[in-house]
Design a protein around this motif. Structure first.
Motif, PDB file in Angstrom:
ATOM      1  N   LYS A 122       0.825  -1.200   0.000  1.00 23.15           N
ATOM      2  CA  LYS A 122       0.000   0.000   0.000  1.00 23.15           C
ATOM      3  C   LYS A 122       0.862   1.254   0.000  1.00 23.15           C
ATOM      4  O   LYS A 122       0.533   2.236  -0.656  1.00 23.15           O
ATOM      5  N   LYS A 161       0.879   4.217  -2.833  1.00 25.19           N
ATOM      6  CA  LYS A 161       0.659   5.624  -2.499  1.00 25.19           C
ATOM      7  C   LYS A 161       1.815   6.488  -2.988  1.00 25.19           C
ATOM      8  O   LYS A 161       1.608   7.580  -3.522  1.00 25.19           O
ATOM      9  N   PHE A 173      -8.362  -2.051  -3.033  1.00 25.28           N
ATOM     10  CA  PHE A 173      -8.580  -1.509  -1.706  1.00 25.28           C
ATOM     11  C   PHE A 173      -9.668  -2.235  -0.915  1.00 25.28           C
ATOM     12  O   PHE A 173      -9.915  -1.898   0.226  1.00 25.28           O
TER      13      PHE A 173
END
Length: 138
Positions: A3, A7, A107
């Motif tokens: 993750k 990002k 997600f």
């Protein structure tokens, strides 16, 4: 870890798009070969050594060479970004739809029912073995 990588890469790509579409102008003022002032926004300050232009009616017409110069560098940004999806052909629309679908699914965790005994029926009970052997849990 995954993750965080997503990002960071998303932020880098957004920054690249932003920097490639921004246009700006850099103004510089030189006095001789020396940089006096540089400005990204607005006008530059001069050194005050500019030659003052005299009116043409004066009798003495002696002109002095100016040692100052102004330089302007213009950086043009990309202006050809495609923002509307109605001009995409069918293959591009299919790719965008598949990309959005897979990106959204990154997600959310799938909530599958992993009950493997759901369709299993136990064998019929012919005799109660616990009563026959008289073994009971207390």
């Amino acid at each position: 870890m995954k993750k965080v990588f997503y990002k960071i890469s998303s932020a880098c790509l957004a920054l690249i798009v932003l920097l490639s579409t921004v246009s700006f102008t850099v103004d510089s003022h030189y006095c001789g070969d020396t940089l006096v002032d540089s400005s990204l926004f607005g006008h530059v300050e001069t050194c005050g050594m500019e030659v003052q232009q005299q009116s043409p009616s004066s009798e003495c017409d002696i002109s002095k060479k100016d040692c100052c110069s102004d330089e302007q560098v213009i950086v043009e940004g990309q202006d050809t970004l495609k923002t509307s999806f109605d001009k995409l052909d069918k293959d591009q629309q299919l790719f965008v739809a598949a990309f959005i679908h897979t990106y959204i699914n990154l997600f959310f965790e799938s909530q599958e029912d992993l009950n493997s005994y759901r369709d299993y029926t136990p064998p019929p009970l012919v005799r109660d073995i616990q009563v026959l052997d008289q073994t009971f849990l207390i």
